[in-house]
Design an enzyme around this catalytic site. Sequence first.
Site, PDB file in Angstrom:
ATOM      1  CD  GLU A  16      28.068 -56.755  24.336  1.00  0.00           C
ATOM      2  OE1 GLU A  16      27.502 -58.007  24.329  1.00  0.00           O
ATOM      3  OE2 GLU A  16      27.796 -56.253  25.478  1.00  0.00           O
ATOM      4  CE  LYS A  50      19.336 -51.596  29.065  1.00  0.00           C
ATOM      5  NZ  LYS A  50      19.699 -52.406  27.774  1.00  0.00           N
TER       6      LYS A  50
END
Length: 315
Positions: free
Chosen positions: A25, A159
């Site tokens: 990405e 995260k």
Amino acid sequence: MTPPLTYSDEVAAARAEGRPVVALESTIVTHGMPWPDNVETARRVEAAVRAGGAVPATVAVLEGRLHIGLSPEALEGLAQRTDVAKLSRADLAACLATGGTGATTVAATMIAARLGGIDVFATGGIGGVHRAAEVSFDVSADLQELAQTPVTVVAAGAKAILDLAKTWEVLETLGVPVIAVGQDVLPAFWSRRSPHPAPLRMDDPGQIAAAHLMRAALGLPGGQLVANPIPPGDEIPAATLAPAIERALAEAERQGIAAKDVTPFLLQRIYDLTEGASLTANIALVLNNARLGARIACEIANRRGPAAATASQTL
Ligand code: PSU
Ligand code: MN
């Protein structure tokens, strides 16, 4: 109408010959890491994929064309810009139709990978359910994409800026296989271990490749999430980062940060507040994921055999 796709020469050659390709990405480059670490990391990630016997395909929209594989100059140009749009599923067609330029998130990169017949995509962390999502309704489009687009995504978990328990629940609801690599608990990005039990565990890239192909054989839409723990020497204890995360979240709330600005804002503040410590670990885990992604892509290509070149193109 066909989509405006441009393949790099090496990706075009690999597709024609049925050789393994790993998608990468670009939002992690433009919105996830500061210059110049972003471009250096992107180059090292591409090199790690090549060293693993696969071809890297970094995805981005440049002036209205969806590029699958970027030249070194295009990658550097994108990494230096500060005005690049962040493109998820909702934004991709509009950006292409209006001749725009933008970086692709996990969701948009998965869409590009499917168009290009690429089975495997490696990144750092996926988007997920934000904390207090019961108030904000902020749930990343990455989760829906995993439910509908048949790409195996290698990440180090999500995260701790997110609500991890809710993120795993939503993936379970959506029927997305979440596979922990080599352990019985899910990793938590900067930490190898979390309290969350792994829904699935695999110890070998060949098993992950076989499961990817089995999903296709069953006609199941959607991909797999491979949760690959950060290497042991690179992890940061959750307690060390917790104050920075709490402070970043409080600042985001105070400043009214919303929608697609939330994740980049939090990532940027955590880098600042940890004076780069979080970035060093982030780079190590992305490289680790690129290596595993290459191994899975090679296993898929081996199992498909030489007749796969055209088959993967028509995916
Ligand atoms: N998490 C990270 N690093 C990142 C991102 C997420 O640890 O760079 C990026 C990815 O591109 C991901 C996107 O797809 O943020 C999710 O954004 P949102 O939460 O707005 O869907
Ligand atoms: Mn969001």
